[in-house]
Design an enzyme around this catalytic site. Structure first.
Site, PDB file in Angstrom:
ATOM      1  N   GLY A  31      43.372  40.077  30.442  1.00  0.00           N
ATOM      2  CA  GLY A  31      44.369  39.417  31.282  1.00  0.00           C
ATOM      3  C   GLY A  31      44.320  39.904  32.720  1.00  0.00           C
ATOM      4  O   GLY A  31      43.320  40.493  33.148  1.00  0.00           O
ATOM      5  N   ALA A  32      45.420  39.659  33.469  1.00  0.00           N
ATOM      6  CA  ALA A  32      45.447  39.939  34.922  1.00  0.00           C
ATOM      7  C   ALA A  32      44.209  39.286  35.546  1.00  0.00           C
ATOM      8  O   ALA A  32      43.435  39.916  36.263  1.00  0.00           O
ATOM      9  CB  ALA A  32      45.499  41.435  35.201  1.00  0.00           C
ATOM     10  N   HIS A  37      36.839  36.467  36.215  1.00  0.00           N
ATOM     11  CA  HIS A  37      36.998  35.994  34.826  1.00  0.00           C
ATOM     12  C   HIS A  37      36.723  34.493  34.738  1.00  0.00           C
ATOM     13  O   HIS A  37      36.087  34.019  33.802  1.00  0.00           O
ATOM     14  CB  HIS A  37      38.427  36.251  34.330  1.00  0.00           C
ATOM     15  CG  HIS A  37      38.800  37.690  34.243  1.00  0.00           C
ATOM     16  ND1 HIS A  37      39.673  38.278  35.131  1.00  0.00           N
ATOM     17  CD2 HIS A  37      38.434  38.658  33.372  1.00  0.00           C
ATOM     18  CE1 HIS A  37      39.829  39.548  34.816  1.00  0.00           C
ATOM     19  NE2 HIS A  37      39.092  39.810  33.754  1.00  0.00           N
ATOM     20  N   GLY A 147      31.068  40.540  32.465  1.00  0.00           N
ATOM     21  CA  GLY A 147      30.740  40.681  33.888  1.00  0.00           C
ATOM     22  C   GLY A 147      29.848  41.890  34.153  1.00  0.00           C
ATOM     23  O   GLY A 147      29.965  42.918  33.481  1.00  0.00           O
ATOM     24  N   ASP A 150      31.282  45.682  34.953  1.00  0.00           N
ATOM     25  CA  ASP A 150      31.364  46.729  33.943  1.00  0.00           C
ATOM     26  C   ASP A 150      29.984  46.876  33.294  1.00  0.00           C
ATOM     27  O   ASP A 150      29.778  46.530  32.122  1.00  0.00           O
ATOM     28  CB  ASP A 150      32.440  46.376  32.912  1.00  0.00           C
ATOM     29  CG  ASP A 150      33.821  46.390  33.539  1.00  0.00           C
ATOM     30  OD1 ASP A 150      34.215  47.431  34.066  1.00  0.00           O
ATOM     31  OD2 ASP A 150      34.484  45.338  33.543  1.00  0.00           O
ATOM     32  N   SER A 185      38.661  42.696  40.740  1.00  0.00           N
ATOM     33  CA  SER A 185      39.069  43.529  39.610  1.00  0.00           C
ATOM     34  C   SER A 185      40.571  43.380  39.428  1.00  0.00           C
ATOM     35  O   SER A 185      41.315  43.209  40.414  1.00  0.00           O
ATOM     36  CB  SER A 185      38.748  44.991  39.922  1.00  0.00           C
ATOM     37  OG  SER A 185      39.466  45.836  39.054  1.00  0.00           O
ATOM     38  N   SER A 186      41.002  43.467  38.180  1.00  0.00           N
ATOM     39  CA  SER A 186      42.440  43.389  37.902  1.00  0.00           C
ATOM     40  C   SER A 186      43.175  44.537  38.590  1.00  0.00           C
ATOM     41  O   SER A 186      44.372  44.453  38.861  1.00  0.00           O
ATOM     42  CB  SER A 186      42.683  43.455  36.400  1.00  0.00           C
ATOM     43  OG  SER A 186      41.878  42.501  35.767  1.00  0.00           O
ATOM     44  N   ARG A 187      42.451  45.633  38.832  1.00  0.00           N
ATOM     45  CA  ARG A 187      43.092  46.797  39.459  1.00  0.00           C
ATOM     46  C   ARG A 187      43.356  46.609  40.939  1.00  0.00           C
ATOM     47  O   ARG A 187      44.151  47.342  41.523  1.00  0.00           O
ATOM     48  CB  ARG A 187      42.191  48.026  39.305  1.00  0.00           C
ATOM     49  CG  ARG A 187      42.128  48.517  37.893  1.00  0.00           C
ATOM     50  CD  ARG A 187      40.953  49.439  37.718  1.00  0.00           C
ATOM     51  NE  ARG A 187      40.896  49.911  36.355  1.00  0.00           N
ATOM     52  CZ  ARG A 187      41.195  51.144  35.986  1.00  0.00           C
ATOM     53  NH1 ARG A 187      41.542  52.034  36.873  1.00  0.00           N
ATOM     54  NH2 ARG A 187      41.127  51.485  34.716  1.00  0.00           N
TER      55      ARG A 187
HETATM   56  O1  PAF Z   1      36.232  44.148  30.172  1.00  0.00           O
HETATM   57  C1  PAF Z   1      37.357  44.020  29.635  1.00  0.00           C
HETATM   58  O2  PAF Z   1      38.262  43.389  30.137  1.00  0.00           O
HETATM   59  C2  PAF Z   1      37.621  44.737  28.321  1.00  0.00           C
HETATM   60  O3  PAF Z   1      36.972  45.965  28.279  1.00  0.00           O
HETATM   61  C3  PAF Z   1      37.251  43.891  27.089  1.00  0.00           C
HETATM   62  C4  PAF Z   1      35.764  43.604  27.038  1.00  0.00           C
HETATM   63  C5  PAF Z   1      38.037  42.597  27.125  1.00  0.00           C
HETATM   64  C6  PAF Z   1      37.629  44.638  25.808  1.00  0.00           C
HETATM   65  O4  PAF Z   1      38.977  44.924  25.757  1.00  0.00           O
END
Ligand code: PAF
Length: 286
Positions: A31-32, A37, A147, A150, A185-187
């Site tokens: 989420g976020a 995404h 992505g 990560d 990034s969500s952060r």
């Molecule tokens: O990358 C993420 O957002 C998380 O690590 C994932 C792959 C959804 C697993 O919780």
């Protein structure tokens, strides 16, 4: 968009779609959501009959309870964004649904998890692998999209898929960046205005380091440059900078011997820990 909160409802729906001969892509998220995404959803839509996105803040991958508590939860906005990106199925389970019993399973990813994020976030990849394996079982996708931001997570999931023979294909999608270069990034939404201004230093430093690496073929030259860029900046704390093989994640000394060399960085900008990377190939920089 169909929204399911239980595994049984998700499976019943997907079973019916399989009977129709459909194949789908999976986009796991916590989420976020942001444009990064949505780029995964669009790619999945383009390459499959439809997309299943998952939205679940997985507690087992947080080694820091404060980080878990502070993780943004924006379900309504996320749902609307997924729908507008053309996602057809959303799976948003509760903790009880995902973990009906406490998990005790332990994975070992060997060298892949002793470096970088693995070193600074003990237990993180065990939690990621646990939840991703469950999501693969529940959603049974033909393809799963993650992505490049990560990168270490991608390497770990690739090992998971190989070792446990999940019958699916993995796709690594490019990092989506803000106009000033900051990786989405969500952060990022937790960055204070001043911190947000300096946060682009990560991507700037990576670009400079990639250029130095391409010119000198010497990872130490790239490392030296990163030190020079970060040293004078206040409010930014460099946690690591590594030049590694993008698949094995082991340090690279002779870049010309590797198909993909990843420059990976983690830094605190104010209170917020950010990561980013660039991949240098013989054809250019990704
Ligand atoms: O990358 C993420 O957002 C998380 O690590 C994932 C792959 C959804 C697993 O919780």
């Amino acid at each position: 968009m169909y929204v399911f909160t239980t595994v049984d409802a998700l499976k019943a729906h997907l079973h019916a779609r399989r009977q129709e001969g459909k194949l789908w892509g999976l986009v796991p998220t916590m989420g976020a959501l942001h444009e990064g995404h949505l780029s995964l959803v669009r790619r999945s839509n383009a390459e499959n009959d439809f997309t299943v996105a998952t939205l679940y803040v997985n507690p087992t991958q947080f080694n820091n309870p404060d980080d878990l508590a502070r993780y943004p939860r924006t379900f309504d906005a996320d749902r609307a964004m997924l729908e507008s990106a053309g996602c057809q199925v959303l799976f948003a389970p509760t903790d009880a649904e995902m973990y009906p019993a406490p998990t005790t399973l332990r994975f070992s990813f060997g060298d892949l998890e002793t470096v970088m994020e693995g070193q600074f976030r003990p237990g993180h990849f065990n939690g990621v692998a646990t939840v991703v394996a469950k999501l693969f079982h529940h959603a049974e996708p033909a393809v799963a999209y993650f992505g490049q931001k990560d990168l270490q997570q991608f390497a770990v999931i690739r090992r998971l898929v190989q070792d446990l023979a999940f019958p699916l294909r993995l796709v690594r999608c490019p990092i989506v960046r803000e106009p000033d270069g900051l990786a989405m990034s969500s952060r990022n939404r937790r960055l204070e205005p001043e911190a947000r201004k300096v946060a682009a230093v990560l991507s700037y430093a990576l670009r400079e380091a990639a250029e130095a690496l391409q010119k000198t073929r010497n990872p130490e030259a790239a490392r030296g440059l990163i030190g020079q860029i970060f040293y004078p900046i206040e409010g930014v704390f460099l946690e690591y900078f590594e030049v590694v093989d993008a698949a094995s994640l082991q340090p690279v000394t002779t870049p010309e011997d590797h198909d993909e060399v990843a420059l990976c960085i983690a830094a605190y900008v104010g209170e917020v820990r950010l990561i980013d990377n660039l991949i240098v190939t013989r054809g250019g920089v990704q």
